[in-house]
Design a protein around this motif. Structure first.
Motif, PDB file in Angstrom:
ATOM      1  N   UNK A  61       0.713  -1.009  -0.095  1.00 10.24           N
ATOM      2  CA  UNK A  61      -0.014  -0.113   0.125  1.00 10.24           C
ATOM      3  C   UNK A  61       0.844   1.268  -0.035  1.00 10.24           C
ATOM      4  N   UNK A  62       2.167   1.234   0.103  1.00  6.76           N
ATOM      5  CA  UNK A  62       3.221   2.420   0.383  1.00  6.76           C
ATOM      6  C   UNK A  62       3.854   2.557  -0.810  1.00  6.76           C
ATOM      7  N   UNK A  63       3.703   1.617  -2.001  1.00  4.97           N
ATOM      8  CA  UNK A  63       4.530   2.148  -3.128  1.00  4.97           C
ATOM      9  C   UNK A  63       3.603   1.783  -4.582  1.00  4.97           C
ATOM     10  N   UNK A  64       4.044   2.010  -5.595  1.00  5.79           N
ATOM     11  CA  UNK A  64       3.294   1.802  -6.904  1.00  5.79           C
ATOM     12  C   UNK A  64       4.434   0.994  -7.499  1.00  5.79           C
ATOM     13  N   UNK A  65       3.946  -0.386  -7.846  1.00  8.33           N
ATOM     14  CA  UNK A  65       5.174  -1.300  -8.533  1.00  8.33           C
ATOM     15  C   UNK A  65       5.239  -0.532 -10.102  1.00  8.33           C
ATOM     16  N   UNK A  66       6.684  -0.299 -10.321  1.00  8.51           N
ATOM     17  CA  UNK A  66       7.314  -0.111 -11.515  1.00  8.51           C
ATOM     18  C   UNK A  66       7.339   1.286 -11.636  1.00  8.51           C
ATOM     19  N   UNK A  67       6.635   2.107 -10.591  1.00 10.45           N
ATOM     20  CA  UNK A  67       6.655   3.716 -10.565  1.00 10.45           C
ATOM     21  C   UNK A  67       7.171   4.393  -9.421  1.00 10.45           C
ATOM     22  N   UNK A 102       8.032   9.918  -8.107  1.00 12.00           N
ATOM     23  CA  UNK A 102       6.792   9.701  -9.074  1.00 12.00           C
ATOM     24  C   UNK A 102       5.481   9.079  -8.362  1.00 12.00           C
ATOM     25  N   UNK A 103       5.760   8.841  -7.037  1.00 15.79           N
ATOM     26  CA  UNK A 103       4.428   8.502  -6.294  1.00 15.79           C
ATOM     27  C   UNK A 103       4.002   9.718  -5.376  1.00 15.79           C
ATOM     28  N   UNK A 104       4.941  11.053  -5.507  1.00 17.01           N
ATOM     29  CA  UNK A 104       4.467  12.065  -4.745  1.00 17.01           C
ATOM     30  C   UNK A 104       4.148  11.744  -3.307  1.00 17.01           C
ATOM     31  N   UNK A 105       5.379  11.047  -2.665  1.00 17.50           N
ATOM     32  CA  UNK A 105       4.946  10.721  -1.274  1.00 17.50           C
ATOM     33  C   UNK A 105       6.391  10.683  -0.437  1.00 17.50           C
ATOM     34  N   UNK A 106       6.315  10.427   0.788  1.00 20.61           N
ATOM     35  CA  UNK A 106       7.582  10.325   1.629  1.00 20.61           C
ATOM     36  C   UNK A 106       7.144   8.935   2.361  1.00 20.61           C
TER      37      UNK A 106
END
Length: 439
Positions: free
Chosen positions: A186-192, A222-226
């Motif tokens: 839930x805390x990252x986007x695969x490939x992004x 690219x996920x706009x988060x920390x």
């Protein structure tokens, strides 16, 4: 791989246009600084143990030099100036033998084209994503005060998510893995999600012999988060805020990356009862943003349901502290609260003292060198064995990122350094590495 390539190419190609439309807030005093060069490469030399077969001539294209793009650097200091130099070479494409390397001990004093070996061993890299308990693609490192090398592993090869991203910590006295944490889906986007910055903070009350508590901060542009990870609780959470979006951070709306860097107020500088902060900016932004570190470390604020008033209050805690009027890439902070950033267009390094205004009166150019300060993808402040701050940079030929003409004999990558004291006092650069000391 194309996300990170696109962002770097975008910045390099459009930088001149951006600068023509904006007046820099950095004082244009350029003092050429002759950095100490530790290593430089016309080509990276990745070696494997004798029991493994080196890539054959038929595999030359698969393991071509243009696939090897190191992005981060770290230096470990031992006694009497002994050191080890670490590099990350993420598998942004196929054909990268290993993504976490160290300069071979036999080449520690070699200036040109020293050989690299896999860290901690080639076995940790040889599965190429088929064994997720090993390293798939290391991208960022951080050495803390407890003699640990922290590593962020993307889990990707050529943009394909083979494994979940993970946070690893190695004991530098034994080179053994001592901590692993798998980042939840839930805390990252695969490939992004391609993590571009890593910072680690240890509680001030914890002794070096008891380093069970650490906070880890990872930028996901690219996920706009920390992503924030609490080692003692083995729990992580994700912070997303409008200030991490490119729409607010950048003056050039065509850029797609958000938060790109992470720096932390030093413990030694932030005295008791003084708030510490986390600083960040986007790669194609003029703006610097801060948020109270205490706020970022409060998991409940980011994991629990929020009312509209809570969301508004959290948003207001993120402050744009000022504008450089110019773009910078890598960022690092020293133990006295000086924040350094490398300027892409000017071959220069700037410094800003925390708790002063972020403006032209306080943004100082501390170094300029068109031959050595080129495209800085890794910037670190490491403590040497005399307990002094030294700044080290991994500087690359920008033509490598835009498909330009690079001759075989051209210097592609170099690791340069300088005592922080020398930078701030405009003295000739020096370091304590034994073979580089001045007589």
């Amino acid at each position: 791989m194309w996300l990170i390539y696109y962002s770097m190419v975008h910045v390099l190609l459009h930088l001149v246009v951006a600068l023509s439309d904006a007046e820099s807030d950095v004082k244009p005093v350029l003092r050429r600084k002759e950095f100490v060069t530790l290593h430089k490469w016309t080509e990276l030399k990745l070696t494997v143990p004798s029991e493994y077969q080196q890539p054959s001539t038929l595999d030359a294209m698969q393991y071509a030099q243009d696939k090897l793009l190191p992005v981060d650097v770290d230096l470990e200091y031992g006694d009497d100036g002994y050191h080890r130099t670490f590099l990350t070479i993420p598998r942004l494409s196929h054909g990268v033998l290993y993504s976490l390397a160290v300069v071979a001990d036999s080449d520690n004093s070699t200036l040109l084209n020293p050989h690299l070996v896999a860290y901690p061993s080639y076995d940790w890299h040889s599965s190429f994503g088929q064994n997720c308990s090993t390293i798939t693609s290391a991208i960022r490192t951080f050495i803390d005060d407890c003699w640990r090398l922290w590593v962020v592993d993307l889990g990707q090869i050529n943009g394909i998510q083979y494994c979940a991203p993970q946070i690893l910590a190695f004991d530098l006295t034994t080179d053994q893995l001592i901590h692993r944490y798998i980042i939840p889906p839930s805390q990252y986007t695969p490939g992004i999600s391609i993590f571009t910055a890593l910072a680690v903070d240890i509680e001030e009350s914890m002794m070096k012999s008891d380093c069970g508590h650490a906070m880890v901060y990872i930028a996901d542009p690219w996920g706009y988060g920390l992503i924030v990870y609490d080692m003692s609780r083995r729990k992580s959470w994700r912070i997303q805020n409008m200030h991490m979006q490119p729409e607010l951070l950048t003056q050039d709306k065509t850029g797609s990356s958000g938060i790109f860097t992470v720096s932390i107020s030093p413990k030694q500088y932030a005295k008791e009862k003084v708030d510490r902060h986390l600083y960040f900016h986007a790669l194609n932004s003029f703006l610097e943003v801060s948020v109270p570190l205490e706020l970022a470390n409060n998991a409940s604020l980011w994991t629990a349901a929020k009312t509209a008033d809570t969301q508004k209050n959290l948003f207001n805690q993120f402050k744009i502290i000022g504008s450089r009027g110019i773009q910078c890439e890598s960022e690092a902070m020293d133990s006295h609260g000086n924040l350094y950033c490398s300027l892409i267009s000017s071959n220069a390094l700037i410094a800003w003292k925390e708790d002063t205004d972020y403006d032209s009166d306080h943004l100082k150019v501390v170094a300029y060198n068109p031959d050595k300060l080129r495209f800085v993808t890794g910037l670190k402040v490491n403590r040497n064995n005399l307990d002094e701050d030294e700044l080290w940079a991994l500087s690359s030929n920008p033509e490598l990122f835009v498909g330009g003409n690079v001759l075989r004999e051209d210097i592609k990558f170099q690791i340069i350094g300088c005592r922080v004291k020398d930078l701030l006092e405009n003295e000739p650069c020096s370091v304590v590495i034994k073979h580089l000391r001045k007589a």
